[in-house]
Design a protein around this motif. Sequence first.
Motif, PDB file in Angstrom:
ATOM      1  N   MET A   1      29.856  10.043 -21.516  1.00  0.00           N
ATOM      2  CA  MET A   1      30.191   9.303 -22.731  1.00  0.00           C
ATOM      3  C   MET A   1      31.699   9.312 -22.938  1.00  0.00           C
ATOM      4  O   MET A   1      32.352  10.351 -22.837  1.00  0.00           O
ATOM      5  CB  MET A   1      29.501   9.957 -23.933  1.00  0.00           C
ATOM      6  N   PRO A   2      32.317   8.166 -23.213  1.00  0.00           N
ATOM      7  CA  PRO A   2      33.751   8.131 -23.439  1.00  0.00           C
ATOM      8  C   PRO A   2      34.141   9.012 -24.615  1.00  0.00           C
ATOM      9  O   PRO A   2      33.341   9.285 -25.502  1.00  0.00           O
ATOM     10  CB  PRO A   2      34.007   6.644 -23.742  1.00  0.00           C
ATOM     11  N   GLU A   3      35.403   9.425 -24.608  1.00  0.00           N
ATOM     12  CA  GLU A   3      35.876  10.271 -25.696  1.00  0.00           C
ATOM     13  C   GLU A   3      35.823   9.520 -27.022  1.00  0.00           C
ATOM     14  O   GLU A   3      35.591  10.111 -28.062  1.00  0.00           O
ATOM     15  CB  GLU A   3      37.303  10.742 -25.406  1.00  0.00           C
ATOM     16  N   ASP A   4      36.052   8.228 -26.993  1.00  0.00           N
ATOM     17  CA  ASP A   4      36.043   7.413 -28.207  1.00  0.00           C
ATOM     18  C   ASP A   4      34.606   6.975 -28.498  1.00  0.00           C
ATOM     19  O   ASP A   4      34.052   6.140 -27.777  1.00  0.00           O
ATOM     20  CB  ASP A   4      36.939   6.194 -28.021  1.00  0.00           C
ATOM     21  N   PRO A   5      33.968   7.508 -29.546  1.00  0.00           N
ATOM     22  CA  PRO A   5      32.565   7.157 -29.822  1.00  0.00           C
ATOM     23  C   PRO A   5      32.380   5.697 -30.209  1.00  0.00           C
ATOM     24  O   PRO A   5      31.318   5.119 -29.958  1.00  0.00           O
ATOM     25  CB  PRO A   5      32.188   8.091 -30.975  1.00  0.00           C
ATOM     26  N   LEU A   6      33.404   5.077 -30.791  1.00  0.00           N
ATOM     27  CA  LEU A   6      33.290   3.667 -31.157  1.00  0.00           C
ATOM     28  C   LEU A   6      33.333   2.785 -29.914  1.00  0.00           C
ATOM     29  O   LEU A   6      32.643   1.765 -29.839  1.00  0.00           O
ATOM     30  CB  LEU A   6      34.404   3.280 -32.130  1.00  0.00           C
ATOM     31  N   GLU A   7      34.137   3.195 -28.929  1.00  0.00           N
ATOM     32  CA  GLU A   7      34.182   2.447 -27.677  1.00  0.00           C
ATOM     33  C   GLU A   7      32.857   2.595 -26.931  1.00  0.00           C
ATOM     34  O   GLU A   7      32.363   1.633 -26.312  1.00  0.00           O
ATOM     35  CB  GLU A   7      35.337   2.945 -26.809  1.00  0.00           C
ATOM     36  N   PHE A   8      32.258   3.788 -27.005  1.00  0.00           N
ATOM     37  CA  PHE A   8      30.946   3.998 -26.402  1.00  0.00           C
ATOM     38  C   PHE A   8      29.920   3.054 -27.021  1.00  0.00           C
ATOM     39  O   PHE A   8      29.160   2.390 -26.305  1.00  0.00           O
ATOM     40  CB  PHE A   8      30.501   5.443 -26.610  1.00  0.00           C
ATOM     41  N   PHE A   9      29.913   2.967 -28.342  1.00  0.00           N
ATOM     42  CA  PHE A   9      28.963   2.068 -29.010  1.00  0.00           C
ATOM     43  C   PHE A   9      29.245   0.619 -28.621  1.00  0.00           C
ATOM     44  O   PHE A   9      28.309  -0.154 -28.347  1.00  0.00           O
ATOM     45  CB  PHE A   9      29.051   2.228 -30.524  1.00  0.00           C
ATOM     46  N   ARG A  10      30.514   0.235 -28.586  1.00  0.00           N
ATOM     47  CA  ARG A  10      30.865  -1.148 -28.269  1.00  0.00           C
ATOM     48  C   ARG A  10      30.363  -1.525 -26.871  1.00  0.00           C
ATOM     49  O   ARG A  10      29.780  -2.595 -26.672  1.00  0.00           O
ATOM     50  CB  ARG A  10      32.381  -1.338 -28.353  1.00  0.00           C
ATOM     51  N   LEU A  11      30.572  -0.635 -25.902  1.00  0.00           N
ATOM     52  CA  LEU A  11      30.131  -0.917 -24.530  1.00  0.00           C
ATOM     53  C   LEU A  11      28.613  -0.996 -24.441  1.00  0.00           C
ATOM     54  O   LEU A  11      28.061  -1.857 -23.734  1.00  0.00           O
ATOM     55  CB  LEU A  11      30.670   0.158 -23.588  1.00  0.00           C
ATOM     56  N   CYS A  35      35.110  -0.489 -39.307  1.00  0.00           N
ATOM     57  CA  CYS A  35      36.356   0.288 -39.318  1.00  0.00           C
ATOM     58  C   CYS A  35      37.199  -0.051 -40.542  1.00  0.00           C
ATOM     59  O   CYS A  35      37.809   0.840 -41.157  1.00  0.00           O
ATOM     60  CB  CYS A  35      37.151   0.021 -38.042  1.00  0.00           C
ATOM     61  N   ALA A  36      37.240  -1.340 -40.901  1.00  0.00           N
ATOM     62  CA  ALA A  36      38.012  -1.739 -42.077  1.00  0.00           C
ATOM     63  C   ALA A  36      37.383  -1.216 -43.363  1.00  0.00           C
ATOM     64  O   ALA A  36      38.084  -0.908 -44.330  1.00  0.00           O
ATOM     65  CB  ALA A  36      38.122  -3.260 -42.124  1.00  0.00           C
ATOM     66  N   SER A  37      36.064  -1.085 -43.373  1.00  0.00           N
ATOM     67  CA  SER A  37      35.360  -0.656 -44.588  1.00  0.00           C
ATOM     68  C   SER A  37      35.389   0.859 -44.761  1.00  0.00           C
ATOM     69  O   SER A  37      35.708   1.376 -45.837  1.00  0.00           O
ATOM     70  CB  SER A  37      33.905  -1.142 -44.544  1.00  0.00           C
ATOM     71  N   PHE A  38      35.043   1.586 -43.692  1.00  0.00           N
ATOM     72  CA  PHE A  38      34.905   3.045 -43.782  1.00  0.00           C
ATOM     73  C   PHE A  38      36.112   3.799 -43.232  1.00  0.00           C
ATOM     74  O   PHE A  38      36.328   4.964 -43.593  1.00  0.00           O
ATOM     75  CB  PHE A  38      33.655   3.500 -43.022  1.00  0.00           C
ATOM     76  N   GLY A  39      36.854   3.161 -42.353  1.00  0.00           N
ATOM     77  CA  GLY A  39      37.956   3.830 -41.687  1.00  0.00           C
ATOM     78  C   GLY A  39      37.518   4.352 -40.332  1.00  0.00           C
ATOM     79  O   GLY A  39      36.437   4.943 -40.204  1.00  0.00           O
ATOM     80  N   THR A  40      38.342   4.131 -39.328  1.00  0.00           N
ATOM     81  CA  THR A  40      38.005   4.573 -37.966  1.00  0.00           C
ATOM     82  C   THR A  40      37.818   6.084 -37.897  1.00  0.00           C
ATOM     83  O   THR A  40      36.893   6.585 -37.246  1.00  0.00           O
ATOM     84  CB  THR A  40      39.120   4.135 -36.994  1.00  0.00           C
ATOM     85  N   GLU A  41      38.681   6.815 -38.581  1.00  0.00           N
ATOM     86  CA  GLU A  41      38.602   8.278 -38.547  1.00  0.00           C
ATOM     87  C   GLU A  41      37.285   8.768 -39.121  1.00  0.00           C
ATOM     88  O   GLU A  41      36.649   9.678 -38.576  1.00  0.00           O
ATOM     89  CB  GLU A  41      39.777   8.871 -39.325  1.00  0.00           C
ATOM     90  N   TRP A  42      36.841   8.166 -40.226  1.00  0.00           N
ATOM     91  CA  TRP A  42      35.581   8.581 -40.856  1.00  0.00           C
ATOM     92  C   TRP A  42      34.395   8.292 -39.943  1.00  0.00           C
ATOM     93  O   TRP A  42      33.496   9.116 -39.801  1.00  0.00           O
ATOM     94  CB  TRP A  42      35.399   7.873 -42.194  1.00  0.00           C
ATOM     95  N   LEU A  43      34.395   7.114 -39.302  1.00  0.00           N
ATOM     96  CA  LEU A  43      33.283   6.760 -38.419  1.00  0.00           C
ATOM     97  C   LEU A  43      33.210   7.709 -37.227  1.00  0.00           C
ATOM     98  O   LEU A  43      32.119   8.149 -36.843  1.00  0.00           O
ATOM     99  CB  LEU A  43      33.446   5.317 -37.936  1.00  0.00           C
ATOM    100  N   CYS A  44      34.350   8.035 -36.634  1.00  0.00           N
ATOM    101  CA  CYS A  44      34.352   8.972 -35.504  1.00  0.00           C
ATOM    102  C   CYS A  44      33.881  10.347 -35.948  1.00  0.00           C
ATOM    103  O   CYS A  44      33.140  11.031 -35.225  1.00  0.00           O
ATOM    104  CB  CYS A  44      35.743   9.058 -34.900  1.00  0.00           C
TER     105      CYS A  44
END
Length: 424
Positions: A1-11, A35-44
């Motif tokens: 799994m990539p280090e970036d969980p959002l990139e993992f979901f996107r792929l 990301c705009a609603s919750f913030g990238t940091e919060w989602l990760c």
Amino acid sequence: MPEDPLEFFRLRALANAHPMRIKAELVNESLSILCASFGTEWLCACVNNIKKGSIVPDRKHPLGSFLHVAGEPQIAEVIELSRYLLAFSSSPAFETIVRTLAAPSQYQSTLLQLAAAYRLRRALNVDVHLEPPAQNGRLGDISFEYASNKYNAECYLPRLDDEVTPECELLLKDCLKILKEADVPISAAIQLWSMPTAALRKVMVGLIREQVKKINEGPPHADTFKQVLASGKHAVISLSQSFEIPLGSAPRVVRHPGFPRQGNDYVAACTVGHASEHGLRGIQRANVRGVARGIVALWLPPEVETEAPLSKDLTEDIEQLSKKIEKKVAQTRGGEGVRGLVIAQTWIATQMSRATKEQLRGLRRRVLDNHARVDALLLMSRHWNHESRRHKYHIFPVTPLDRREATAGMLDEMVRLEATTAIP
């Protein structure tokens, strides 16, 4: 799994976009909206925020689980949520909605609020307002105007128990017998595409017995769970090495990422308990000390959820539902001349087609007849639709016998929209 969980979901979402009939642009846009609603940091942080004491990666927030698992149901819900956020991004209550979605205990009720508001807006082509003022300084969930009438709608998730058919009960019991003899804790999840006959039940039980033996073979994995996913015409079955939990705790169903249901909306769940002789001797049942080492969770076919041919008498459940909803009715009052609409998400919405006239009369009397300003009760049940690969709602409207034409037309439009439209 990539280090970036959002990139993992996107792929993962892009890999599933074609079979799910979702455009790649929609995947990227949806992640941007979140990301705009919750913030990238919060989602990760959500993805990495695991419940304390949990051996499996059980995220505290549903969004964390969705982004981490990234199966079809999770991808669909993330994109569905982004559609709602985009639709109401200009609302004065938008920040409030995002805050309540961010609270794990309020996510489901807020999702219902957004889903209902979105459907009202699309079905009726009206302006819909979130968190409108109600009486006594309170806030409602939804307000709108339709056919020269003002409405305040309140969304509610009453908790009721469930039942299954005799063959389903036998399937659960047979599975529990198998898990009881397993060397390691095992979690079984069964999504039925067909209601089980005796022959089909025996085939599924045989398959489960065989796969449990394979999970038992060899030493247990230290860092990951052994998992098996069996998919066929009549069912999808997930078997996973699991963990012990204290007896009396809420069921925790460990599932293969490819299992179509990752929420806890199962129709029934049973556990195998183990307790020592000392833990059982001379004590009250509520104080039994032991552990649950196996669990079986069952989901019914989507068409069965809609047609509801189950045999259980609904009198007690409808009475319980009526009492719970009546307590919520006061929040639908928004002042003189404002009509009320109660929207309740409950499994019993799928059962109402077989309710008796007396059962419907009791529900109508308690919720509608005793509260003149409440024009209608809308019962909704959320489920994963296997064919469309989307989450859908079964909608059952309850109106007074002398129902208002405007309200009747409004509810008919909502039912029509849900039957013909997928979101996204």
